[in-house]
Every structure is written in structure tokens, then in C-alpha cells.
Scaffold this active site. Structure first.
Site, PDB file in Angstrom:
ATOM      1  N   HIS A  39       0.823  -1.204   0.000  1.00 53.23           N
ATOM      2  CA  HIS A  39       0.000   0.000   0.000  1.00 53.23           C
ATOM      3  C   HIS A  39       0.860   1.259   0.000  1.00 53.23           C
ATOM      4  CE1 HIS A  39       0.698   0.765   4.336  1.00 53.23           C
ATOM      5  NE2 HIS A  39       0.547  -0.541   4.514  1.00 53.23           N
TER       6      HIS A  39
ATOM      7  N   CYS B  77       2.975  -4.959   6.770  1.00 44.76           N
ATOM      8  CA  CYS B  77       2.686  -4.715   5.359  1.00 44.76           C
ATOM      9  C   CYS B  77       3.854  -4.008   4.657  1.00 44.76           C
ATOM     10  CB  CYS B  77       1.401  -3.896   5.217  1.00 44.76           C
ATOM     11  SG  CYS B  77      -0.095  -4.837   5.600  1.00 44.76           S
TER      12      CYS B  77
END
Length: 285
Positions: A147, A163
Site C-alpha cells: 500500500h 505490510c
């Protein structure tokens, strides 16, 4: 390798982002510089060369120790690369294979229970306060995702809860470049080997998660497995290993022949390159 003359008010983080690097890459190259107030007018080297990582699928590879993502385009023999931020200690990004499962533009973020102490709400809507940034690419395992970020200075650092973070300008490009089902390899390899122009190159990164019990043995095992050990200057390889600057360095000894059968590892010279005849060229696209 490019060069840059530091301007008034620039930080190393500004310079890293300007050249598509993570903070780790420029700080490893220039550990002597103050990252916030580097000397104005100083000319510094910018490390913009990489050895391609090992890959089984040739689609998307994220190498955790170097904090870098590689996007392979086998149909047109091209590779593009981006710096990334990864999981911090206690929330280490796990190696393994996955596939792109979903893509969401302007995502909301559901704050996990362990992080709610610092937030006044459970769901953070799209906008400048959202740590996912403007794009979310969900993977098929461990609730992992690739992301954007509202904190660009975290790229090239261990800052996330597992992440993979990209600069806002990079995630926008990458988001529209991948489709559901794309194969993702998350690997842990602090040492890479390359061949170009009759020379052997060695690139060593810090063991960021402390997974390698003996880095010297690890390097030697890779050299032996590659068949390149007889032609490596072990003294120079030892220097590269100790410094761990994360840039390719020549480690060829004087016995190196002009051609080695199976010469198929090559160097990457820019963030977007074309592969011709199995080798990496410096032509930008």
C-alpha cells in the site's frame, strides 16, 4: 552511479525520495552524514544500481533485507523497481509466496486492536490521516498488503505492522500495473551475486531481522553454489561483507576467464530497465 550536490535545506530523506531510493539505501552509502542536516554543497554518490534478486516466477519479488520490490515483465524483457518500507521488530514481514487478491483505491483502514490506543476511531476513512495512503493491494496470506503511506519517510525503514509500504508516487504507478492473481514472492536474501562484462559483483545488505546465523558462511555457500568461488577475490568479498553498503561491488580475482558458461546474472542500472539477450542494459523507458 549518479551524483548529487546537496542543496540548502535538503535532508538525506529528501534526496533519497528524489532518486527513487529508500532511506536505508542512502544512509548505508553515507553513514558519516547527518541525515537531517547534511553539509550544504557536498557532492555525494547516489546508489542507483542493483543486482536482480533470485525469482522462481518472474513477476513480483520483494526482498526484505534490501527493502526493495522488483516488478518483472517477462513478455517485454523489462524490470521496474521500487523502494519499500517493511514490518518493524515484533511485526516482521513474513517471507513466502502469495498472489494479488484485491485492489482498492482510496481504502479505509480498520485499526487493529493492538494499535487503537493511538487512534480516536476504529475505522480511518480515506484521506491524509490514513496510513494506507491512496491505494491498497491485498495479498492472499497473513492479511498482508502492499500500500501507499501518509508518512513517506518510512520507506526504506522498518516501520509497519507487517505490510509493504511504497512512496505515494510509486504505489499509484504500481497499483495500475498489477492485476488480481499476480504472483508475489517475498524473500529474505541479504546477499546477491551478479555477472557483467566478465566481472563478478557482490551486493550485501544488513541482516535486518537477524535471520542469518553466520553471514560469512552464507556468502561462501552462495559462491560455492553459483560455481563462481574460484574466481572471487576473497579479501575483497570480505570487505564488501563487512561494510554491507547494499551496492554492487566488483570481487573478481585475476584468474577470472573472459567468459563463464552460464553467464546469465546481470546488473540493473536504473529504476526501469530493459533486458536484452539475458543481460541488463541501461536504457530507460
Amino acid at each position: 552511479m549518479q551524483s548529487h550536490r546537496i542543496e540548502q535545506g535538503e535532508t538525506l530523506l529528501d534526496i533519497a525520495r528524489k532518486y527513487g531510493l529508500g532511506y536505508n539505501e542512502i544512509s548505508l552509502k553515507h553513514p558519516e552524514l547527518d541525515p537531517w542536516v547534511p553539509e550544504e554543497g557536498l557532492k555525494i554518490d547516489i546508489p542507483t544500481t542493483w543486482i536482480l534478486p533470485p525469482t522462481r516466477h518472474g513477476e513480483i519479488v520483494i526482498n526484505l533485507p534490501e527493502m526493495r520490490l522488483y516488478r518483472f515483465y517477462r513478455d517485454i524483457d523489462m524490470v521496474r523497481t521500487y523502494p519499500v518500507g517493511i514490518g518493524r521488530d515484533g511485526f516482521e514481514t513474513p517471507p513466502g509466496d502469495a498472489r494479488v487478491q484485491k485492489r482498492v483505491e482510496d481504502p479505509s483502514w480498520t485499526v487493529p486492536p493492538s494499535a487503537r490506543e493511538g487512534f480516536s476511531r476504529v475505522v480511518v476513512p480515506p484521506g491524509p490521516d490514513n496510513p494506507l495512503g491512496g491505494y491498497w493491494i491485498g495479498l492472499s496470506r497473513d492479511s498482508l498488503g502492499i500500500h501507499g503511506t501518509n508518512f513517506p519517510w518510512g520507506v526504506g525503514r522498518k516501520v509497519s505492522r507487517g505490510c509493504i509500504r511504497l512512496y505515494p508516487e510509486h504505489i499509484q504507478q504500481f497499483f495500475y500495473d498489477v492485476e488480481a492473481g499476480a504472483k508475489v514472492e517475498i524473500i529474505y536474501e541479504p546477499v546477491k551475486l551478479g555477472l557483467r562484462g566478465g566481472d563478478i559483483f557482490l551486493e550485501v545488505h544488513p541482516d535486518v531481522y537477524g535471520k542469518i546465523a553466520d553471514m560469512h558462511s552464507h556468502v561462501w555457500d552462495l559462491l560455492q553454489a553459483s560455481g563462481l568461488a574460484p574466481w572471487v577475490d576473497l579479501s575483497e568479498a570480505g570487505r564488501v561483507l563487512e561494510e554491507k553498503k547494499g551496492v554492487p561491488a566488483v570481487v573478481t580475482n585475476s584468474d577470472m576467464p573472459g567468459f563463464i558458461p552460464g553467464d546469465e546474472w546481470c546488473l540493473m542500472l536504473s529504476s526501469t530497465i530493459q533486458i536484452k539477450g539475458g543481460c541488463i542494459c541501461s536504457e530507460n523507458f
